[in-house]
Design a protein around this motif. Structure first.
Motif, mmCIF file in Angstrom:
data_model
loop_
_atom_site.group_PDB
_atom_site.id
_atom_site.type_symbol
_atom_site.label_atom_id
_atom_site.label_comp_id
_atom_site.label_asym_id
_atom_site.label_seq_id
_atom_site.Cartn_x
_atom_site.Cartn_y
_atom_site.Cartn_z
ATOM 1 N N MET A 42 3.474 -0.881 -2.947
ATOM 2 C CA MET A 42 3.353 -2.328 -2.727
ATOM 3 C C MET A 42 3.612 -3.076 -4.032
ATOM 4 S SD MET A 42 2.798 -2.870 0.408
ATOM 5 C CE MET A 42 2.330 -4.600 0.374
ATOM 6 N N THR A 43 3.318 -2.438 -5.164
ATOM 7 C CA THR A 43 3.618 -3.089 -6.450
ATOM 8 C C THR A 43 5.131 -3.242 -6.616
ATOM 9 O OG1 THR A 43 3.660 -1.008 -7.695
ATOM 10 C CG2 THR A 43 1.554 -2.148 -7.538
ATOM 11 N N ALA A 44 5.875 -2.211 -6.182
ATOM 12 C CA ALA A 44 7.340 -2.294 -6.269
ATOM 13 C C ALA A 44 7.879 -3.308 -5.249
ATOM 14 C CB ALA A 44 7.957 -0.924 -6.037
ATOM 15 N N TYR A 45 7.239 -3.356 -4.078
ATOM 16 C CA TYR A 45 7.606 -4.340 -3.049
ATOM 17 C C TYR A 45 7.522 -5.742 -3.663
ATOM 18 C CZ TYR A 45 7.562 -6.006 1.891
ATOM 19 O OH TYR A 45 7.848 -6.580 3.090
ATOM 20 N N ALA A 46 6.402 -6.017 -4.330
ATOM 21 C CA ALA A 46 6.231 -7.336 -4.945
ATOM 22 C C ALA A 46 7.254 -7.557 -6.062
ATOM 23 C CB ALA A 46 4.809 -7.471 -5.494
ATOM 24 N N HIS A 47 7.531 -6.503 -6.800
ATOM 25 C CA HIS A 47 8.490 -6.590 -7.903
ATOM 26 C C HIS A 47 9.870 -6.970 -7.373
ATOM 27 C CE1 HIS A 47 10.653 -5.502 -11.556
ATOM 28 N NE2 HIS A 47 11.298 -4.532 -10.940
ATOM 29 N N GLY A 88 2.418 -6.546 -9.244
ATOM 30 C CA GLY A 88 3.820 -6.374 -9.609
ATOM 31 C C GLY A 88 4.078 -4.983 -10.122
ATOM 32 N N MET A 93 6.136 -17.091 -3.412
ATOM 33 C CA MET A 93 6.251 -16.020 -4.406
ATOM 34 C C MET A 93 5.143 -16.121 -5.446
ATOM 35 S SD MET A 93 8.404 -13.562 -4.581
ATOM 36 C CE MET A 93 7.023 -12.523 -4.905
ATOM 37 N N ARG A 99 5.999 7.351 -14.660
ATOM 38 C CA ARG A 99 7.436 7.579 -14.771
ATOM 39 C C ARG A 99 7.695 8.372 -16.035
ATOM 40 N NH1 ARG A 99 10.696 7.631 -10.730
ATOM 41 N NH2 ARG A 99 12.406 6.359 -11.493
ATOM 42 N N MET A 118 1.988 6.996 -2.589
ATOM 43 C CA MET A 118 3.142 6.098 -2.736
ATOM 44 C C MET A 118 3.172 5.020 -1.654
ATOM 45 S SD MET A 118 4.968 6.524 -5.331
ATOM 46 C CE MET A 118 4.993 7.653 -6.695
ATOM 47 N N HIS A 153 10.599 -8.216 -4.410
ATOM 48 C CA HIS A 153 10.513 -9.526 -3.764
ATOM 49 C C HIS A 153 10.777 -10.633 -4.777
ATOM 50 C CE1 HIS A 153 8.147 -10.631 0.154
ATOM 51 N NE2 HIS A 153 9.432 -10.478 0.361
ATOM 52 N N ARG A 154 10.103 -10.524 -5.910
ATOM 53 C CA ARG A 154 10.230 -11.549 -6.950
ATOM 54 C C ARG A 154 11.659 -11.577 -7.504
ATOM 55 N NH1 ARG A 154 5.882 -10.347 -9.956
ATOM 56 N NH2 ARG A 154 6.915 -9.078 -11.519
ATOM 57 N N THR A 209 0.949 3.166 -0.452
ATOM 58 C CA THR A 209 0.246 1.944 -0.854
ATOM 59 C C THR A 209 0.615 1.521 -2.272
ATOM 60 O OG1 THR A 209 -1.632 3.367 -1.387
ATOM 61 C CG2 THR A 209 -1.716 2.151 0.689
ATOM 62 N N PHE A 210 0.777 2.480 -3.171
ATOM 63 C CA PHE A 210 1.101 2.110 -4.559
ATOM 64 C C PHE A 210 2.411 1.338 -4.641
ATOM 65 C CE2 PHE A 210 3.367 3.121 -8.522
ATOM 66 C CZ PHE A 210 2.548 2.424 -9.399
ATOM 67 N N PRO A 227 12.449 -1.228 -15.208
ATOM 68 C CA PRO A 227 11.454 -1.961 -16.011
ATOM 69 C C PRO A 227 11.129 -1.326 -17.358
ATOM 70 C CG PRO A 227 10.348 -0.687 -14.302
ATOM 71 C CD PRO A 227 11.829 -0.469 -14.101
ATOM 72 N N GLU A 280 2.037 -14.752 -3.946
ATOM 73 C CA GLU A 280 2.114 -13.288 -3.840
ATOM 74 C C GLU A 280 1.886 -12.649 -5.207
ATOM 75 O OE1 GLU A 280 5.101 -11.726 -1.089
ATOM 76 O OE2 GLU A 280 5.776 -10.460 -2.742
ATOM 77 N N TYR A 323 9.021 9.687 -8.492
ATOM 78 C CA TYR A 323 8.501 8.908 -7.371
ATOM 79 C C TYR A 323 9.090 9.376 -6.043
ATOM 80 C CZ TYR A 323 6.289 5.264 -10.225
ATOM 81 O OH TYR A 323 5.483 4.554 -11.078
ATOM 82 N N VAL A 325 -3.932 0.104 -6.876
ATOM 83 C CA VAL A 325 -4.000 -0.355 -5.489
ATOM 84 C C VAL A 325 -5.356 -1.002 -5.211
ATOM 85 C CG1 VAL A 325 -4.027 0.397 -3.083
ATOM 86 C CG2 VAL A 325 -2.334 1.351 -4.665
#
Lengths: 153, 335
Positions: B310-315, A144, A135, A150, B305, B317-318, B307-308, B241, A138, B31, A41
């Motif tokens: 946001m990486t998934a948000y971008a993922h 990403g 995009m 996980r 989570m 989105h793309r 803020t973190f 992923p 962004e 998560y 972050v």
């Protein structure tokens, strides 16, 4: 105003400190994962602080130009009103730029909705290029997906 | 969900068995829910291991799901012949003992399929196994599932409810996200052919399949399960992923196997429709992620989570833009 180091460099240095000294001292795997997430972050924030105002100010004319051309070509009063409401201000304060960006995005979407509904191929192609540009910008700021922590077990 | 709380809980629900909780250790990596592995010795000298799944505090979490609904689904599917789940044993519905609503299931000596894939197995065989497990859930006759589990009245109503997740996202994000608006419009232009509704897991991936010596695989993590369109599970898996992926190297073969096991036609499920269902099969997660982002925007803490992700948000989105751009402007051509 102190500019050396920049905000992005400060954040990068914080990440380095966390990596060198804090992370190795953590023994709890759950806390290690949380810290790793926070470092991602912070890296994204460093990226964003460097260019987010510039990116938004660069995109806004694209949105408004597209919507303005759609309004002129179609005579649609809804799109014209969205363009009118979306004009960019002079302030470079981040929260003001975000407001400008959101209004311009709304104008773009209003126009894009119209050209999609009417299957106007030329405008659709241009609008899709603008979405790709958004995009790409962004992607340059946000790292990403990162499946930190996980569990495979 | 610590030793003391679990001890008090077992003393209440199994007062005659003399439980002693020996350990309760958090399992990192989830998560969504907090997970704890616990070991218990009973008065008769036997011992058992349990998995405890509880809700994290709302101020420290993003994903929302209902433990009572999950418990009801576990009860509905626990004895079905088509696939196995770790036996659900106890439920602290109110969190009175465990500090949060918590499901206690038996722990299985097992390896996740994701971990197995990391060992470099024959991926063609692994793909067939994965598809077979997926199909075993989707082939479950709905009449064998307890009537208490909610059923959409018809397929179209169900699909509209899933599509409405995009409207909910736009509402949460302030209606001004052009990528989500574009994606929603393309989704509506490409409504797929109807299929029979089935059991849908909602998080179907190799990490949620447990392989155990001498038994059929177990399917875990049913928090997002429902009755609906089975293609939601296929679309969901497309965005996972973690390598090695079992779909992307050969979509046609993956889907041919799936069709052979489920009886769906090529018109109903093919690579283009699978990609369409990525958009829908992930929408429940994206909705929570966007709501979490909006909560952070409004000054509410949602833990790391908030803020973190946001990486998934971008993922997403793309992915949404890439997949939506591929969708045609007519209701034809799903191929």
């Amino acid at each position: 105003m102190i500019t050396r180091p920049s905000t992005s460099r400060v954040l990068e240095d914080v990440v380095e400190e966390l990596t060198r000294d804090i992370m190795p001292s953590l023994t709890d795997p759950a806390q290690q994962i949380r810290l790793h997430m926070l470092m991602i972050v912070l890296n994204d924030c460093a990226n964003a602080s460097e260019r987010e105002i510039s990116v938004m100010r660069g995109e806004i004319p694209q949105y408004l130009g597209f919507a303005s051309d759609v309004a002129a070509a179609t005579g649609d009063p809804g799109v014209a009103a969205a363009v009118e409401a979306g004009q960019m201000g002079d302030s470079l304060v981040l929260s003001d730029v975000i407001d400008d960006y959101q209004r311009a995005s709304r104008a773009f979407s209003t126009a894009m909705d119209l050209v999609m509904d009417t299957v106007n191929r030329d405008f659709i192609e241009r609008g899709e290029d603008i979405l790709r540009m958004r995009m790409d910008n962004e992607r340059a700021i946000l790292s990403g997906v990162a499946a930190v922590g996980r569990s495979a077990s | 969900m610590d030793v003391e709380r679990f001890q008090a809980f077992l003393d209440a629900v199994e007062p005659d068995r003399g439980a002693t909780v020996l350990s309760a250790a958090p399992v990192p990596g989830g998560y969504s829910r907090d997970t704890v592995m616990a070991e218990v010795r009973w008065a008769d000298g036997s011992s058992e291991r349990f998995v405890l799944r509880g809700d994290p505090p709302i101020e420290g979490s993003v994903f929302r799901s209902d433990r009572a609904a999950e418990w009801a689904m576990l009860q509905a599917v626990k004895d079905l012949p088509d696939f196995r789940i770790p036996a659900p044993r106890y439920f602290d519905a109110t969190g009175e003992y465990m500090g949060c609503p918590c499901i206690v299931s038996e722990a299985i000596d097992s390896t996740s399929m994701q971990k197995f894939l990391d060992t470099g197995p024959d991926l063609d065989k692994a793909r067939e196994d994965f598809v077979a497990i997926m199909a075993s859930a989707h082939n479950t006759p709905l009449e064998s599932i307890d009537a208490s589990i909610e059923r959409p009245s018809d397929w179209r109503e169900h699909l509209e409810d899933v599509i409405a997740n995009f409207e909910r996202m736009l509402e949460a994000a302030g209606e001004d996200d052009p990528i989500l608006r574009y994606t929603l419009k393309k989704i509506r232009m490409n409504i797929p052919p109807e299929v029979p509704m089935t059991l849908v897991h909602g998080d179907l991936q190799p990490g949620n399949f447990l392989l155990s010596e001498g038994t059929d695989p177990y399917i875990i993590d049913w928090e997002f399960s429902r009755i609906g369109d089975p293609r939601l599970d296929i679309g969901y898996y497309l965005q996972i992923p973690m390598p090695p992926h079992l779909y992307h190297p050969d979509p046609e073969t993956f889907l041919a196997s799936y069709r052979a096991l489920t009886g769906l036609t090529e018109e109903q499920i093919n690579p283009a429709i699978a990609r369409y269902f990525l958009l829908l099969g992930t929408s429940h997660l994206m909705l929570d992620i966007i709501q979490g982002s909006e909560d952070v925007t409004q000054g509410h803490h949602r833990g790391v989570m908030g803020t973190f992700l946001m990486t998934a948000y971008a993922h997403f989105h793309r992915l949404y833009l890439d997949y939506a751009l591929d969708l045609p402007y007519t209701s034809e051509a799903h191929r």
